[in-house]
Design an enzyme around this catalytic site. Structure first.
Site, PDB file in Angstrom:
ATOM      1  N   GLN A 143      29.728 -13.217  48.985  1.00 35.16           N
ATOM      2  CA  GLN A 143      28.616 -13.691  48.158  1.00 35.16           C
ATOM      3  C   GLN A 143      27.832 -14.772  48.903  1.00 35.16           C
ATOM      4  O   GLN A 143      26.607 -14.826  48.831  1.00 35.16           O
ATOM      5  CB  GLN A 143      29.150 -14.223  46.819  1.00 35.16           C
ATOM      6  CG  GLN A 143      28.061 -14.549  45.801  1.00 35.16           C
ATOM      7  CD  GLN A 143      27.288 -13.310  45.353  1.00 35.16           C
ATOM      8  OE1 GLN A 143      27.880 -12.246  45.167  1.00 35.16           O
ATOM      9  NE2 GLN A 143      25.986 -13.428  45.175  1.00 35.16           N
ATOM     10  N   ALA A 197      23.504 -14.354  42.763  1.00 30.97           N
ATOM     11  CA  ALA A 197      24.309 -15.494  42.319  1.00 30.97           C
ATOM     12  C   ALA A 197      24.613 -16.457  43.449  1.00 30.97           C
ATOM     13  O   ALA A 197      24.758 -16.051  44.609  1.00 30.97           O
ATOM     14  CB  ALA A 197      25.606 -14.992  41.720  1.00 30.97           C
ATOM     15  N   SER A 202      29.207 -15.620  40.912  1.00 35.50           N
ATOM     16  CA  SER A 202      28.946 -14.189  40.711  1.00 35.50           C
ATOM     17  C   SER A 202      30.056 -13.536  39.892  1.00 35.50           C
ATOM     18  O   SER A 202      31.242 -13.744  40.152  1.00 35.50           O
ATOM     19  CB  SER A 202      28.862 -13.467  42.057  1.00 35.50           C
ATOM     20  OG  SER A 202      28.834 -12.071  41.836  1.00 35.50           O
ATOM     21  N   HIS A 204      30.743 -10.563  40.106  1.00 33.56           N
ATOM     22  CA  HIS A 204      31.404  -9.589  40.989  1.00 33.56           C
ATOM     23  C   HIS A 204      32.678 -10.168  41.609  1.00 33.56           C
ATOM     24  O   HIS A 204      33.560  -9.421  42.012  1.00 33.56           O
ATOM     25  CB  HIS A 204      30.430  -9.102  42.061  1.00 33.56           C
ATOM     26  CG  HIS A 204      29.428  -8.117  41.517  1.00 33.56           C
ATOM     27  ND1 HIS A 204      29.725  -6.783  41.329  1.00 33.56           N
ATOM     28  CD2 HIS A 204      28.162  -8.279  41.070  1.00 33.56           C
ATOM     29  CE1 HIS A 204      28.681  -6.165  40.819  1.00 33.56           C
ATOM     30  NE2 HIS A 204      27.712  -7.052  40.640  1.00 33.56           N
ATOM     31  N   ASP A 211      28.040  -2.208  39.739  1.00 38.47           N
ATOM     32  CA  ASP A 211      26.620  -1.863  39.706  1.00 38.47           C
ATOM     33  C   ASP A 211      26.542  -0.361  39.958  1.00 38.47           C
ATOM     34  O   ASP A 211      27.128   0.134  40.925  1.00 38.47           O
ATOM     35  CB  ASP A 211      25.846  -2.577  40.822  1.00 38.47           C
ATOM     36  CG  ASP A 211      25.770  -4.080  40.607  1.00 38.47           C
ATOM     37  OD1 ASP A 211      25.885  -4.523  39.449  1.00 38.47           O
ATOM     38  OD2 ASP A 211      25.597  -4.800  41.605  1.00 38.47           O
ATOM     39  N   GLU A 260      19.334  -6.470  34.071  1.00 35.32           N
ATOM     40  CA  GLU A 260      19.959  -5.610  35.083  1.00 35.32           C
ATOM     41  C   GLU A 260      20.555  -4.384  34.399  1.00 35.32           C
ATOM     42  O   GLU A 260      21.723  -4.402  34.007  1.00 35.32           O
ATOM     43  CB  GLU A 260      21.068  -6.368  35.840  1.00 35.32           C
ATOM     44  CG  GLU A 260      20.550  -7.459  36.741  1.00 35.32           C
ATOM     45  CD  GLU A 260      21.597  -7.969  37.734  1.00 35.32           C
ATOM     46  OE1 GLU A 260      22.751  -7.483  37.720  1.00 35.32           O
ATOM     47  OE2 GLU A 260      21.248  -8.851  38.534  1.00 35.32           O
ATOM     48  N   HIS A 263      24.135  -3.133  35.797  1.00 35.62           N
ATOM     49  CA  HIS A 263      25.341  -3.968  35.933  1.00 35.62           C
ATOM     50  C   HIS A 263      26.204  -3.894  34.658  1.00 35.62           C
ATOM     51  O   HIS A 263      25.783  -4.343  33.596  1.00 35.62           O
ATOM     52  CB  HIS A 263      24.912  -5.409  36.228  1.00 35.62           C
ATOM     53  CG  HIS A 263      26.052  -6.378  36.404  1.00 35.62           C
ATOM     54  ND1 HIS A 263      26.316  -7.021  37.596  1.00 35.62           N
ATOM     55  CD2 HIS A 263      26.995  -6.826  35.530  1.00 35.62           C
ATOM     56  CE1 HIS A 263      27.365  -7.818  37.440  1.00 35.62           C
ATOM     57  NE2 HIS A 263      27.793  -7.722  36.188  1.00 35.62           N
TER      58      HIS A 263
HETATM   59 ZN   LIG Z   1      25.979  -6.557  39.586  1.00 39.53          ZN
END
Ligand SMILES: [Zn+2]
Length: 288
Positions: A143, A197, A202, A204, A211, A260, A263
């Site tokens: 990230q 992020a 994040s 994730h 995603d 989004e 996501h």
């Molecule tokens: Zn995402």
């Protein structure tokens, strides 16, 4: 029952399912009204829900015990930090990941992965096949790398994202009229944070979200996903598999992220149902 009749039966059941979805929790009667902060109990729509599936779904993998592990919050005001690493990551099957990730693979929490497979099987049974996963678990280090790449890009030129995030009049006054063609560091960071992020914040990094992308989108993750058959299907069915649309339209002020459509976050079937039926974001659901 043949597939055709089963879908007909599902269609007839739909109004019933929707009705159970819009029913208010049975603990109503709160004078402050719904969502005014007086009621601290999370919504419990899942208690009255009847789940219908076309395929043989292993329902055990969709359920969590509404435990904190699956409801972990990772956002701008609640970072998970540099040391957070999920305990049980598995490599996603190559059958569900995008072609450009085949060589390196993608990791996801084991339970989220099992629920994801059930969901994609059901989607395929409904005739939707153009969908794959383009991001899943992302480490803190990755990230950080992404953040720095995006920052360098926003510092190099005034992008379309910059106009969207900062507004045309702001850019005109502070840059174009002043003869500047490059954003300041602070403005570039603001632009990056509108779509990506800061390391440690994040979702994730939790290993609990994915995603999605379609072949038709040509490798670019954009709002075009909203036009896909996959999105239409997910909008109606993801919650039955424990997934929620994490950054909905119009909730930017709560989630801190622009819309989004691609996501999806795994929270388990009960919480996903409660969040889906109440129209809350994960932040609001956890606040209750
Ligand atoms: Zn995402």
């Amino acid at each position: 029952m043949s597939g055709k009749y089963r879908s007909l039966a599902a269609l007839l059941l739909l109004p019933l399912l929707l009705a159970s979805c819009i029913r208010l929790p049975s603990d109503g009667g709160d004078e402050t009204g719904e969502g005014n902060g007086g009621d601290k109990k999370p919504p419990s729509y899942h208690e009255n829900m009847t789940y219908q599936y076309q395929t043989e779904v292993d329902e055990d993998v969709l359920m969590t015990d509404l435990s904190a592990a699956y409801l972990v919050l990772a956002n701008k005001s609640s970072p998970v930090g540099e040391d957070y690493t999920p305990e049980d990551l598995v490599a996603l099957s190559s059958a569900v990941i995008a072609s450009w990730h085949q060589a390196t693979g993608l990791l996801l929490d084991a339970c989220a992965a099992a629920a994801l497979y059930e969901m994609l099987d059901e989607m395929r049974a409904a005739g939707v096949t153009d969908i794959c996963v383009t991001s899943a678990y992302r480490s803190y280090a990755r990230q950080q790398q992404l953040y720095e790449t995006y920052l360098a890009r926003e510092l190099a030129t005034i992008s379309e994202d910059a106009y969207r995030a900062l507004g045309y009049s702001y850019i005109k006054t502070n840059y174009l009229d002043a003869g500047k063609s490059k954003l300041s560091y602070a403005d570039a960071a603001r632009v990056v944070l509108s779509y990506s992020a800061y390391p440690g914040t994040s979702e994730h990094q939790t290993g609990l979200c994915v995603d999605f992308i379609t072949d038709e989108m040509g490798g670019e993750l954009t709002e075009a996903f909203e036009e896909s058959a996959a999105f239409a299907w997910l909008s109606k069915n993801a919650y039955k598999f424990g997934f929620i649309l994490r950054y909905p339209k119009g909730k930017e002020g709560v989630t801190g992220y622009t819309y989004e459509p691609w996501h999806y976050r795994f929270v388990g079937r009960e919480a996903a149902t409660d969040i889906y039926c109440s129209g809350l974001t994960l932040e609001q659901y956890l606040e209750k």
